[in-house]
Design an enzyme around this catalytic site. Sequence first.
Site, PDB file in Angstrom:
ATOM      1  N   ASN A   1       0.808  -1.373   0.112  1.00  0.00           N
ATOM      2  CA  ASN A   1      -0.035  -0.125  -0.060  1.00  0.00           C
ATOM      3  C   ASN A   1       0.933   1.254  -0.023  1.00  0.00           C
ATOM      4  O   ASN A   1       1.310   1.596   0.931  1.00  0.00           O
ATOM      5  CB  ASN A   1      -0.501   0.041   1.273  1.00  0.00           C
ATOM      6  CG  ASN A   1      -1.871   1.004   1.292  1.00  0.00           C
ATOM      7  OD1 ASN A   1      -1.622   2.004   0.570  1.00  0.00           O
ATOM      8  ND2 ASN A   1      -2.694   0.998   2.099  1.00  0.00           N
TER       9      ASN A   1
ATOM     10  N   ARG B   1      -2.741  -1.951  -3.462  1.00  0.00           N
ATOM     11  CA  ARG B   1      -3.929  -1.245  -3.288  1.00  0.00           C
ATOM     12  C   ARG B   1      -3.997   0.273  -4.330  1.00  0.00           C
ATOM     13  O   ARG B   1      -2.747   0.720  -4.410  1.00  0.00           O
ATOM     14  CB  ARG B   1      -3.844  -0.499  -1.904  1.00  0.00           C
ATOM     15  CG  ARG B   1      -4.981   0.551  -1.654  1.00  0.00           C
ATOM     16  CD  ARG B   1      -5.108   0.899  -0.371  1.00  0.00           C
ATOM     17  NE  ARG B   1      -6.185   1.866  -0.232  1.00  0.00           N
ATOM     18  CZ  ARG B   1      -6.462   2.665   0.701  1.00  0.00           C
ATOM     19  NH1 ARG B   1      -5.529   3.122   1.381  1.00  0.00           N
ATOM     20  NH2 ARG B   1      -7.488   3.345   0.767  1.00  0.00           N
TER      21      ARG B   1
ATOM     22  N   HIS C   1     -12.854   3.371  -0.436  1.00  0.00           N
ATOM     23  CA  HIS C   1     -12.708   2.500   0.729  1.00  0.00           C
ATOM     24  C   HIS C   1     -13.535   1.185   0.498  1.00  0.00           C
ATOM     25  O   HIS C   1     -13.730   0.510   1.517  1.00  0.00           O
ATOM     26  CB  HIS C   1     -13.296   2.967   2.070  1.00  0.00           C
ATOM     27  CG  HIS C   1     -12.567   4.204   2.432  1.00  0.00           C
ATOM     28  ND1 HIS C   1     -13.188   5.454   2.934  1.00  0.00           N
ATOM     29  CD2 HIS C   1     -11.430   4.623   2.851  1.00  0.00           C
ATOM     30  CE1 HIS C   1     -12.391   5.946   3.284  1.00  0.00           C
ATOM     31  NE2 HIS C   1     -11.185   5.597   3.436  1.00  0.00           N
TER      32      HIS C   1
ATOM     33  N   GLU D   1      -7.934  -4.161   4.982  1.00  0.00           N
ATOM     34  CA  GLU D   1      -7.933  -3.701   3.535  1.00  0.00           C
ATOM     35  C   GLU D   1      -6.578  -4.798   2.914  1.00  0.00           C
ATOM     36  O   GLU D   1      -6.847  -5.204   1.813  1.00  0.00           O
ATOM     37  CB  GLU D   1      -7.698  -2.447   3.277  1.00  0.00           C
ATOM     38  CG  GLU D   1      -8.932  -1.575   3.844  1.00  0.00           C
ATOM     39  CD  GLU D   1      -8.521  -0.032   4.107  1.00  0.00           C
ATOM     40  OE1 GLU D   1      -7.850   0.261   4.903  1.00  0.00           O
ATOM     41  OE2 GLU D   1      -9.009   0.766   3.306  1.00  0.00           O
TER      42      GLU D   1
END
Length: 392
Positions: free
Chosen positions: A9, A91, A179, A377
């Site tokens: 990420n 991500r 999100h 996540e």
Amino acid sequence: MNNSILVLNSGSSSIKFGLYDGKHPGLPGIGHGQVSGLGTKPRLQAFDRDNVAIVDLQLEQGCDHAQAMLALVDWGRTRKASENVAAVGHRVVHGGGLYDAPVLVNKDVLDQLDTLNPLAPLHQPHNLEGIRVLAKLVPELPQIACFDTAFHRTLPKLARQFGLPAHLYERGIRRYGFHGLSYEYMAETLPGIIGQAAAGKVIVAHLGNGVSMCAMLEGRSVATTMGFTALDGLPMGTRCGDLDPGIVLYLLNELKMSSAQIAELLYEKSGLLGMSDISRDMRELLDSDTAAARETIDFFVYRINRELGALTAILGGLDALIFTAGIGEHSAAIRSRVCDLASWVGIRLDAKANERHALRISADDSSVPVWVVPTQEEWMIARHTQRLLTRL
Ligand code: ADP
């Protein structure tokens, strides 16, 4: 055989990473860490599966993403685990109208994703930079982009539209929502945590640095507070949340601000930081006894309450409320204030359960159960990466 999945990420000042065991059906984490302080005092830290620190290195002062990634890859190569990496999941904040599912990245995909940089200037360029740097360092490694917008592909057109001419909708000016990896994690795991209610009308409040809420019906996104960009909806750490578009025109035409100044104002100098002039961090505001901090928190809670009402109306009722992300998981005070205001929907908080951050924080007589569910996540990205790998 290579079987672990690395998740990256890559943000503006940090690169967070997690390593997951792809042999195991539950995809457990086997390590995680981050390079923080990019551009200032970069530091590489990693922890094993038991959260024991295994490295803590100061990197060269001012080092950028490319140098940080190189340090990360070098360090990974000294450890056996990195030899087993089968693929890397990244991500990527915005998939726009281009991608509504994870995708194996190649140059064409990257070029297309570049076109979305203006829609998420705080995140997208850094997300893509992470992929590019790694592709140069380890070209044989499959890299998979997982999008924050993808989970919202189920939004009905009604929820996607703005009150603008139809041709602009066709050009892609529509609500995408963000999100999504957090909400998708909830959709996957809530049935095992909250049972039957997960198949009904659920609102998830993702209250972190970025803040949004999502109304889910039968585990699918039907409405969400963020829009075309991640500026919309609730006030955030530094982003403003929803705004009368006339304000932007006024800033431009009357206050003679440039578009770059306006972008900086809306993305980096607004929200909790801008309103309080104290901090973007909710902890500091809660600790402050100033009127500015109090008013900022009041506004934050007021806006959540307003969105909770709107999303409940869209769902036509509410079967469960879920709090997640930094503030949602750790701030009993904010949860308590939101729940007190939501008593009209039948929510009753169990104050003690809330104080100890229990999984279920509503009282037995609450007609809507309220839960605190930590989001993951990175795990969701690992799951997507593993699934896509098996199809390649
Ligand atoms: P990101 O959106 O960057 O992933 P997080 O979900 O980790 O961020 O949320 C970060 C925010 O959570 C911090 O800015 C801070 O305001 C808030 N936070 C973390 N712990 C607490 C706490 N104990 N009380 C209140 N707020 C907290």
